[in-house]
Design a protein around this motif. Structure first.
Motif, PDB file in Angstrom:
ATOM      1  N   VAL A   1     155.925  11.400 -28.318  1.00 38.66           N
ATOM      2  CA  VAL A   1     155.834  10.170 -27.534  1.00 38.66           C
ATOM      3  C   VAL A   1     154.385   9.899 -27.138  1.00 38.66           C
ATOM      4  CG1 VAL A   1     156.473   9.085 -25.344  1.00 38.66           C
ATOM      5  CG2 VAL A   1     158.212  10.276 -26.692  1.00 38.66           C
ATOM      6  N   ARG A   2     153.685  10.961 -26.724  1.00 39.82           N
ATOM      7  CA  ARG A   2     152.285  10.805 -26.334  1.00 39.82           C
ATOM      8  C   ARG A   2     151.442  10.303 -27.504  1.00 39.82           C
ATOM      9  NH1 ARG A   2     148.865  10.699 -21.761  1.00 39.82           N
ATOM     10  NH2 ARG A   2     146.804  11.456 -22.368  1.00 39.82           N
ATOM     11  N   PHE A   3     151.706  10.846 -28.681  1.00 40.30           N
ATOM     12  CA  PHE A   3     150.949  10.472 -29.876  1.00 40.30           C
ATOM     13  C   PHE A   3     151.061   8.978 -30.145  1.00 40.30           C
ATOM     14  CE2 PHE A   3     150.474   9.915 -34.482  1.00 40.30           C
ATOM     15  CZ  PHE A   3     149.331  10.648 -34.755  1.00 40.30           C
ATOM     16  N   TYR A   4     152.267   8.424 -30.016  1.00 39.84           N
ATOM     17  CA  TYR A   4     152.479   7.022 -30.360  1.00 39.84           C
ATOM     18  C   TYR A   4     152.190   6.060 -29.198  1.00 39.84           C
ATOM     19  CZ  TYR A   4     154.368   8.562 -34.788  1.00 39.84           C
ATOM     20  OH  TYR A   4     154.495   9.125 -36.025  1.00 39.84           O
ATOM     21  N   ARG A   5     152.152   6.580 -27.987  1.00 36.68           N
ATOM     22  CA  ARG A   5     151.825   5.712 -26.847  1.00 36.68           C
ATOM     23  C   ARG A   5     150.324   5.673 -26.557  1.00 36.68           C
ATOM     24  NH1 ARG A   5     155.656   6.080 -21.686  1.00 36.68           N
ATOM     25  NH2 ARG A   5     154.432   4.196 -21.299  1.00 36.68           N
ATOM     26  N   THR A   6     149.571   6.508 -27.252  1.00 40.05           N
ATOM     27  CA  THR A   6     148.122   6.508 -27.079  1.00 40.05           C
ATOM     28  C   THR A   6     147.511   5.213 -27.629  1.00 40.05           C
ATOM     29  OG1 THR A   6     147.938   8.920 -27.201  1.00 40.05           O
ATOM     30  CG2 THR A   6     145.973   7.653 -27.779  1.00 40.05           C
ATOM     31  N   ASP A   7     146.547   4.654 -26.924  1.00 35.86           N
ATOM     32  CA  ASP A   7     145.842   3.464 -27.396  1.00 35.86           C
ATOM     33  C   ASP A   7     144.742   3.932 -28.350  1.00 35.86           C
ATOM     34  OD1 ASP A   7     144.474   1.146 -27.865  1.00 35.86           O
ATOM     35  OD2 ASP A   7     144.271   0.568 -25.754  1.00 35.86           O
ATOM     36  N   TRP A   8     145.036   3.882 -29.642  1.00 30.84           N
ATOM     37  CA  TRP A   8     144.125   4.435 -30.641  1.00 30.84           C
ATOM     38  C   TRP A   8     142.856   3.598 -30.792  1.00 30.84           C
ATOM     39  CZ3 TRP A   8     144.724   8.872 -33.731  1.00 30.84           C
ATOM     40  CH2 TRP A   8     145.890   9.621 -33.429  1.00 30.84           C
ATOM     41  N   SER A   9     142.867   2.376 -30.331  1.00 32.35           N
ATOM     42  CA  SER A   9     141.661   1.549 -30.424  1.00 32.35           C
ATOM     43  C   SER A   9     140.555   2.045 -29.494  1.00 32.35           C
ATOM     44  CB  SER A   9     141.996   0.088 -30.087  1.00 32.35           C
ATOM     45  OG  SER A   9     142.411  -0.023 -28.721  1.00 32.35           O
ATOM     46  N   LEU A  10     140.924   2.910 -28.544  1.00 33.95           N
ATOM     47  CA  LEU A  10     139.946   3.427 -27.582  1.00 33.95           C
ATOM     48  C   LEU A  10     139.431   4.817 -27.940  1.00 33.95           C
ATOM     49  CD1 LEU A  10     141.719   2.364 -24.243  1.00 33.95           C
ATOM     50  CD2 LEU A  10     139.943   1.122 -25.520  1.00 33.95           C
ATOM     51  N   ILE A  11     139.963   5.414 -29.006  1.00 34.21           N
ATOM     52  CA  ILE A  11     139.589   6.780 -29.373  1.00 34.21           C
ATOM     53  C   ILE A  11     138.181   6.806 -29.956  1.00 34.21           C
ATOM     54  CG2 ILE A  11     140.177   8.803 -30.735  1.00 34.21           C
ATOM     55  CD1 ILE A  11     142.186   8.112 -28.554  1.00 34.21           C
ATOM     56  N   LYS A  12     137.354   7.714 -29.439  1.00 33.19           N
ATOM     57  CA  LYS A  12     135.977   7.834 -29.902  1.00 33.19           C
ATOM     58  C   LYS A  12     135.667   9.278 -30.305  1.00 33.19           C
ATOM     59  CE  LYS A  12     135.104   3.541 -28.690  1.00 33.19           C
ATOM     60  NZ  LYS A  12     134.900   2.475 -29.695  1.00 33.19           N
ATOM     61  N   LEU A  13     134.537   9.445 -31.005  1.00 33.28           N
ATOM     62  CA  LEU A  13     134.034  10.755 -31.385  1.00 33.28           C
ATOM     63  C   LEU A  13     133.710  11.558 -30.132  1.00 33.28           C
ATOM     64  CD1 LEU A  13     132.990  12.456 -33.895  1.00 33.28           C
ATOM     65  CD2 LEU A  13     130.736  11.503 -33.368  1.00 33.28           C
ATOM     66  N   LYS A  14     134.075  12.845 -30.110  1.00 37.14           N
ATOM     67  CA  LYS A  14     133.829  13.699 -28.947  1.00 37.14           C
ATOM     68  C   LYS A  14     132.356  14.065 -28.874  1.00 37.14           C
ATOM     69  CE  LYS A  14     136.706  15.504 -26.701  1.00 37.14           C
ATOM     70  NZ  LYS A  14     137.404  15.182 -25.429  1.00 37.14           N
ATOM     71  N   THR A  15     131.690  13.661 -27.777  1.00 32.76           N
ATOM     72  CA  THR A  15     130.285  13.992 -27.549  1.00 32.76           C
ATOM     73  C   THR A  15     130.111  14.457 -26.116  1.00 32.76           C
ATOM     74  OG1 THR A  15     129.780  11.712 -26.915  1.00 32.76           O
ATOM     75  CG2 THR A  15     129.457  12.303 -29.235  1.00 32.76           C
ATOM     76  N   VAL A  16     128.947  15.025 -25.831  1.00 31.02           N
ATOM     77  CA  VAL A  16     128.656  15.456 -24.460  1.00 31.02           C
ATOM     78  C   VAL A  16     127.877  14.350 -23.765  1.00 31.02           C
ATOM     79  CG1 VAL A  16     128.708  17.886 -25.034  1.00 31.02           C
ATOM     80  CG2 VAL A  16     126.557  16.651 -25.209  1.00 31.02           C
ATOM     81  N   PRO A  17     128.023  14.213 -22.448  1.00 26.98           N
ATOM     82  CA  PRO A  17     127.377  13.118 -21.718  1.00 26.98           C
ATOM     83  C   PRO A  17     125.865  13.090 -21.854  1.00 26.98           C
ATOM     84  CG  PRO A  17     129.078  14.146 -20.379  1.00 26.98           C
ATOM     85  CD  PRO A  17     128.919  14.994 -21.604  1.00 26.98           C
ATOM     86  N   THR A  18     125.250  14.260 -21.985  1.00 27.33           N
ATOM     87  CA  THR A  18     123.780  14.326 -21.998  1.00 27.33           C
ATOM     88  C   THR A  18     123.203  14.268 -23.403  1.00 27.33           C
ATOM     89  OG1 THR A  18     123.870  16.748 -22.027  1.00 27.33           O
ATOM     90  CG2 THR A  18     123.716  15.662 -19.877  1.00 27.33           C
TER      91      THR A  18
END
Length: 453
Positions: free
Chosen positions: A429-446
């Motif tokens: 359910v989590r997989f399909y309810r996720t807003d995939w348009s907002l998914i980004k590459l994992k980076t660190v803030p700095t």
């Protein structure tokens, strides 16, 4: 559609072979050791649970490398992927020191915590100790495998696993019973065989990473400490490790409940778990494939393609598990008899196998979609769900069905698959309810500031 499925199978089949070789090795070793009697089966089974718990604590390091490297590979930033892998190696070194000390001083105490009999403690402590020493190499191997799979290379984990496992089987048969001119040292010999197999697997992986892949990815480059990346790796590894540890600890308590039902019940439980692992491992393989494909698509900036890849992986994996379940259901007793000729053990084991033959589809859903969520870095949800369902559903239900309602081993297994079903549906359910348009590459803030500087 057929093109997508072919791509999935090209990644999944070597992973299936890799995980299946591990499972088959465990099955063959249990059969070989089973000739020593029910106590030996019980020792190996309890040791397996203990080692799974110990491994689970640090498994998050390998899972994190897997999904981050997949994203880096997809975005063509493999210098960052190699840097993250080195940071993972540093964490592994700390983990191995802890594992070594626990294995050196506490095997007997761990058996006592499990509520094991004095005979099990006396005959099993040395075996458990060498299992801990073997784990030192398996922690690093899991990180190597995570890197290889992240770049889409599922063949190297397969080859290294198969070679290591074949050596392990050969030495188990030789050292346990004194075959091939080797000394007969019983159960401890099986432990030595496992240790040597893990070392061989590690050495193969180290050769491929540091020698064969250096020209392409500069894998022998010494990486300096990066505080921001280290914080990311440690944080993600902690979440995924705690999630895995929560599940394994729940199984630890589950096994402790079954242990109190007697040696025959425990032996039947371990036989059934060994048989059902034939389904668990392919589920892991397709879950790993989902992580690879989803992570790489996220790296490319094609999140919706990652969602599609995760769905196709789940469909193929479910078909595989359904066919396997049919075989296990109708051949439950003949399969159980392969492990032991004790009628009390194989009859109970066959009942447990039949219960779980088709319910293992839920374990498949858990692995397929959890793999997809790891690919996008949704690790917090996996952690929270694991903790809530493991300790507020699985453990209480196991106790009630096993002891209060006196359903014994059958009750324990009903609770196990209730837990897996709820967990599997939750991650789907989590997989399909996720807003995939907002998914980004994992980076660190700095990261941006550091690159500018």
């Amino acid at each position: 559609m057929l093109k997508d499925w072919k791509k999935i199978l090209l990644l999944a089949i070597p992973s299936i072979a890799s995980f299946a070789s591990m499972t088959l090795t465990g099955t063959i070793n249990l059969i070989l050791v089973g000739q020593l009697g029910a106590l030996a089966i019980a020792i190996v089974g309890v040791s397996n649970i203990i080692m799974y718990n110990a491994w689970a604590i640090f498994s998050g390091i390998g899972h994190t490398v897997n999904y981050l490297v997949a994203q880096n590979f997809g975005s063509n930033t493999m210098k960052k992927g190699v840097e993250r892998t080195y940071i993972a190696f540093y964490l592994c070194t700390i983990a191995c020191i802890i594992v070594f000390l626990v294995g050196l001083f506490f095997p007997a105490d761990i058996f006592k915590v499990m509520g094991s009999s004095s005979d099990m403690i006396d005959q099993g402590k040395d075996y458990l100790q060498i299992r801990f020493f073997a784990m030192i190499f398996s922690i690093f191997t899991f990180v190597f495998h995570g890197f290889f799979r992240g770049i889409g290379d599922t063949k190297t984990p397969m080859i290294s696993s198969i070679i290591g496992n074949l050596i392990m089987i050969f030495l188990t048969y030789g050292l346990t019973y004194g075959n091939f001119g080797l000394p007969e040292i019983g159960l401890y010999g099986a432990g030595i065989a496992l240790f040597i197999g893990e070392v061989v697997t590690f050495l193969i992986c180290a050769y491929v990473y540091f020698i064969r892949l250096h020209s392409k990815f500069e894998t022998r480059t010494i990486v300096a400490f990066n505080r921001a990346e280290s914080k990311l790796i440690f944080g993600e590894s902690s979440k995924l490790g705690i999630q895995e540890f929560s599940m394994s600890m729940a199984m630890f308590v589950f096994t402790a409940f079954v242990t109190r039902l007697g040696t025959n019940a425990l032996a039947a439980n371990e036989v059934a778990l060994s048989v059902m692992s034939l389904g668990f491992m392919p589920a892991f393989a397709f879950g790993s494939t989902a992580t690879i494909l989803v992570g790489q698509e996220i790296g490319k900036g094609s999140a919706l393609e990652g969602r599609k890849a995760g769905t196709n992986t789940a469909i193929l994996g479910s078909i595989f598990l359904f066919i396997l379940g049919i075989i296990q259901f109708f051949l439950a007793e003949p399969i159980a008899k392969i492990y032991t000729d004790d009628i009390m053990v194989y009859q109970l084991a066959s009942r447990l196998i039949m219960i779980s033959a088709f319910l293992q589809l839920f374990d498949g859903l858990l692995n397929f979609y959890a793999g997809g969520l790891r690919g996008i870095g949704d690790t917090s949800f996996l952690l929270k769900t694991s903790l809530i369902l493991g300790w507020l559903l699985f453990i209480p239900l196991s106790y009630v069905l096993t002891f209060v309602l006196e359903l014994s081993s059958v009750g324990a297994w009903i609770s196990l698959y209730t837990y897996l079903a709820v967990f599997g549906v939750s991650v789907m359910v989590r997989f399909y309810r996720t807003d995939w348009s907002l998914i980004k590459l994992k980076t660190v803030p700095t990261e941006i500031k550091e690159n500018i500087g």
